[in-house]
Design a protein around this motif. Sequence first.
Motif, PDB file in Angstrom:
ATOM      1  N   GLN A 104     -34.498  -4.211  -4.092  1.00  0.00           N
ATOM      2  CA  GLN A 104     -35.538  -4.541  -3.133  1.00  0.00           C
ATOM      3  C   GLN A 104     -35.684  -6.042  -3.049  1.00  0.00           C
ATOM      4  O   GLN A 104     -35.198  -6.769  -3.906  1.00  0.00           O
ATOM      5  CB  GLN A 104     -36.873  -3.952  -3.571  1.00  0.00           C
ATOM      6  CG  GLN A 104     -36.988  -2.468  -3.309  1.00  0.00           C
ATOM      7  CD  GLN A 104     -38.245  -1.893  -3.919  1.00  0.00           C
ATOM      8  OE1 GLN A 104     -39.177  -2.631  -4.230  1.00  0.00           O
ATOM      9  NE2 GLN A 104     -38.261  -0.600  -4.100  1.00  0.00           N
ATOM     10  N   HIS A 105     -36.393  -6.442  -2.041  1.00  0.00           N
ATOM     11  CA  HIS A 105     -36.674  -7.853  -1.891  1.00  0.00           C
ATOM     12  C   HIS A 105     -37.393  -8.360  -3.145  1.00  0.00           C
ATOM     13  O   HIS A 105     -38.317  -7.738  -3.625  1.00  0.00           O
ATOM     14  CB  HIS A 105     -37.563  -8.060  -0.663  1.00  0.00           C
ATOM     15  CG  HIS A 105     -37.995  -9.468  -0.485  1.00  0.00           C
ATOM     16  ND1 HIS A 105     -37.129 -10.473  -0.140  1.00  0.00           N
ATOM     17  CD2 HIS A 105     -39.204 -10.049  -0.643  1.00  0.00           C
ATOM     18  CE1 HIS A 105     -37.791 -11.614  -0.076  1.00  0.00           C
ATOM     19  NE2 HIS A 105     -39.042 -11.387  -0.369  1.00  0.00           N
ATOM     20  N   GLY A 106     -36.934  -9.482  -3.675  1.00  0.00           N
ATOM     21  CA  GLY A 106     -37.584 -10.062  -4.838  1.00  0.00           C
ATOM     22  C   GLY A 106     -37.239  -9.374  -6.146  1.00  0.00           C
ATOM     23  O   GLY A 106     -37.897  -9.569  -7.153  1.00  0.00           O
ATOM     24  N   GLN A 107     -36.176  -8.556  -6.130  1.00  0.00           N
ATOM     25  CA  GLN A 107     -35.829  -7.779  -7.326  1.00  0.00           C
ATOM     26  C   GLN A 107     -35.377  -8.680  -8.477  1.00  0.00           C
ATOM     27  O   GLN A 107     -35.658  -8.388  -9.633  1.00  0.00           O
ATOM     28  CB  GLN A 107     -34.729  -6.781  -6.975  1.00  0.00           C
ATOM     29  CG  GLN A 107     -34.633  -5.592  -7.925  1.00  0.00           C
ATOM     30  CD  GLN A 107     -35.841  -4.677  -7.849  1.00  0.00           C
ATOM     31  OE1 GLN A 107     -36.216  -4.246  -6.770  1.00  0.00           O
ATOM     32  NE2 GLN A 107     -36.455  -4.401  -8.969  1.00  0.00           N
ATOM     33  N   VAL A 108     -34.688  -9.753  -8.145  1.00  0.00           N
ATOM     34  CA  VAL A 108     -34.208 -10.663  -9.188  1.00  0.00           C
ATOM     35  C   VAL A 108     -35.390 -11.324  -9.888  1.00  0.00           C
ATOM     36  O   VAL A 108     -35.451 -11.382 -11.115  1.00  0.00           O
ATOM     37  CB  VAL A 108     -33.278 -11.738  -8.586  1.00  0.00           C
ATOM     38  CG1 VAL A 108     -32.905 -12.763  -9.645  1.00  0.00           C
ATOM     39  CG2 VAL A 108     -32.026 -11.092  -8.017  1.00  0.00           C
ATOM     40  N   GLU A 109     -36.321 -11.763  -9.087  1.00  0.00           N
ATOM     41  CA  GLU A 109     -37.510 -12.404  -9.640  1.00  0.00           C
ATOM     42  C   GLU A 109     -38.271 -11.410 -10.521  1.00  0.00           C
ATOM     43  O   GLU A 109     -38.747 -11.746 -11.592  1.00  0.00           O
ATOM     44  CB  GLU A 109     -38.402 -12.890  -8.497  1.00  0.00           C
ATOM     45  CG  GLU A 109     -39.374 -13.968  -8.935  1.00  0.00           C
ATOM     46  CD  GLU A 109     -40.287 -14.420  -7.799  1.00  0.00           C
ATOM     47  OE1 GLU A 109     -40.369 -13.684  -6.789  1.00  0.00           O
ATOM     48  OE2 GLU A 109     -40.897 -15.487  -7.936  1.00  0.00           O
TER      49      GLU A 109
ATOM     50  N   GLU B 155     -38.274  -9.301 -18.055  1.00  0.00           N
ATOM     51  CA  GLU B 155     -37.642  -9.778 -19.282  1.00  0.00           C
ATOM     52  C   GLU B 155     -38.580 -10.702 -20.045  1.00  0.00           C
ATOM     53  O   GLU B 155     -38.677 -10.631 -21.270  1.00  0.00           O
ATOM     54  CB  GLU B 155     -36.317 -10.476 -18.957  1.00  0.00           C
ATOM     55  CG  GLU B 155     -35.224  -9.464 -18.613  1.00  0.00           C
ATOM     56  CD  GLU B 155     -33.955 -10.113 -18.063  1.00  0.00           C
ATOM     57  OE1 GLU B 155     -33.078  -9.370 -17.609  1.00  0.00           O
ATOM     58  OE2 GLU B 155     -33.873 -11.365 -18.092  1.00  0.00           O
ATOM     59  N   ALA B 156     -39.259 -11.562 -19.298  1.00  0.00           N
ATOM     60  CA  ALA B 156     -40.214 -12.470 -19.946  1.00  0.00           C
ATOM     61  C   ALA B 156     -41.342 -11.667 -20.583  1.00  0.00           C
ATOM     62  O   ALA B 156     -41.760 -11.922 -21.714  1.00  0.00           O
ATOM     63  CB  ALA B 156     -40.766 -13.458 -18.915  1.00  0.00           C
ATOM     64  N   LEU B 157     -41.793 -10.661 -19.861  1.00  0.00           N
ATOM     65  CA  LEU B 157     -42.882  -9.813 -20.355  1.00  0.00           C
ATOM     66  C   LEU B 157     -42.467  -9.109 -21.653  1.00  0.00           C
ATOM     67  O   LEU B 157     -43.272  -8.939 -22.580  1.00  0.00           O
ATOM     68  CB  LEU B 157     -43.236  -8.781 -19.285  1.00  0.00           C
ATOM     69  CG  LEU B 157     -44.573  -8.064 -19.429  1.00  0.00           C
ATOM     70  CD1 LEU B 157     -45.728  -9.033 -19.212  1.00  0.00           C
ATOM     71  CD2 LEU B 157     -44.668  -6.919 -18.436  1.00  0.00           C
TER      72      LEU B 157
ATOM     73  N   LEU C   6     -42.130 -19.140 -20.561  1.00  0.00           N
ATOM     74  CA  LEU C   6     -40.852 -18.420 -20.481  1.00  0.00           C
ATOM     75  C   LEU C   6     -40.240 -18.492 -19.087  1.00  0.00           C
ATOM     76  O   LEU C   6     -39.031 -18.529 -18.926  1.00  0.00           O
ATOM     77  CB  LEU C   6     -41.053 -16.950 -20.872  1.00  0.00           C
ATOM     78  CG  LEU C   6     -41.321 -16.675 -22.355  1.00  0.00           C
ATOM     79  CD1 LEU C   6     -41.839 -15.246 -22.543  1.00  0.00           C
ATOM     80  CD2 LEU C   6     -40.060 -16.883 -23.181  1.00  0.00           C
ATOM     81  N   LEU C   7     -41.103 -18.500 -18.095  1.00  0.00           N
ATOM     82  CA  LEU C   7     -40.603 -18.521 -16.718  1.00  0.00           C
ATOM     83  C   LEU C   7     -40.529 -19.939 -16.171  1.00  0.00           C
ATOM     84  O   LEU C   7     -40.227 -20.143 -15.001  1.00  0.00           O
ATOM     85  CB  LEU C   7     -41.506 -17.660 -15.829  1.00  0.00           C
ATOM     86  CG  LEU C   7     -41.502 -16.164 -16.155  1.00  0.00           C
ATOM     87  CD1 LEU C   7     -42.667 -15.463 -15.487  1.00  0.00           C
ATOM     88  CD2 LEU C   7     -40.186 -15.531 -15.719  1.00  0.00           C
ATOM     89  N   SER C   8     -40.823 -20.901 -17.052  1.00  0.00           N
ATOM     90  CA  SER C   8     -40.790 -22.314 -16.650  1.00  0.00           C
ATOM     91  C   SER C   8     -41.618 -22.598 -15.413  1.00  0.00           C
ATOM     92  O   SER C   8     -41.176 -23.294 -14.505  1.00  0.00           O
ATOM     93  CB  SER C   8     -39.352 -22.765 -16.377  1.00  0.00           C
ATOM     94  OG  SER C   8     -38.544 -22.466 -17.466  1.00  0.00           O
ATOM     95  N   ILE C   9     -42.807 -22.038 -15.399  1.00  0.00           N
ATOM     96  CA  ILE C   9     -43.704 -22.409 -14.303  1.00  0.00           C
ATOM     97  C   ILE C   9     -44.988 -22.972 -14.883  1.00  0.00           C
ATOM     98  O   ILE C   9     -46.065 -22.741 -14.390  1.00  0.00           O
ATOM     99  CB  ILE C   9     -44.019 -21.230 -13.350  1.00  0.00           C
ATOM    100  CG1 ILE C   9     -44.502 -20.005 -14.120  1.00  0.00           C
ATOM    101  CG2 ILE C   9     -42.841 -20.886 -12.489  1.00  0.00           C
ATOM    102  CD1 ILE C   9     -45.025 -18.905 -13.224  1.00  0.00           C
TER     103      ILE C   9
END
Lengths: 62, 182
Positions: free
Chosen positions: B96-101, B107-109, B158-161
């Motif tokens: 789906q759209h945004g599946q990679v994100e 994974e971070a969770l 973890l997500l570098s944000i």
Amino acid sequence: METAATRQKKDHTKPAKLGREVQARLGQQLRAMYDDVVSQGVPDRFAELLNRMDGNGNKDKR
Amino acid sequence: MAMDESVRKAVLGAVPSLRAFAISLCGNVDRADDLVQETLLRALANIDSFQPGTNMSAWLFTILRNHFRSEYRKRRREVEDSEGHYAETLKTQPEQHGQVELREFREALAHLPADQREALILVGASGFSYEETAHICGCAVGTIKSRVNRARTRLAELLSINGADEFGPDEQTRAVLARGGE
């Protein structure tokens, strides 16, 4: 005095406060992940399980 | 005894959210569904202890959470491959759209301590209040708040944000739009 008070302060030191933007983005991704599953609805096995329990309720309890 | 129709509907209505919670706890769809099934069987066997008028969803989440804690955590070491398995189970779902994100987010969770993860999910996604979450997890409201804060901070790392810079002009523009736009 840098005993109890200081230590307590250290224990309660909060991680650097996240900006609103960061929090909003995390919340958005969290809900997207969750809603991805929620939108799959109720799989048949659970609907069947509940129907079965419903129908056999009297028998099982006897 | 036959189950009251309204009770059956309430239980059924809670299933999608229970699954989402279970998957976020186990990191594996099949095991999560087994967990939901065991939760439903327990709930139905103890339906008499449910107090009508109280929150059915919170009651079921409590059963699921406690069951997970007692049974599944013992087994977790045997299957300690969270990340790989997350990726695998997700491949079975439609792209789906945004599946990679989403995958990166999962994974971070999975890297968060279980205490923090469950608190964050219950408050941030399941829609429970801090009080309800504290009740489900059997701890103080302050503990939940602290866990949620730590979970957010760790996720951002973890997500570098973790900095506003990461967002760039696009995000700033969006923020301005969000404030002024209607």
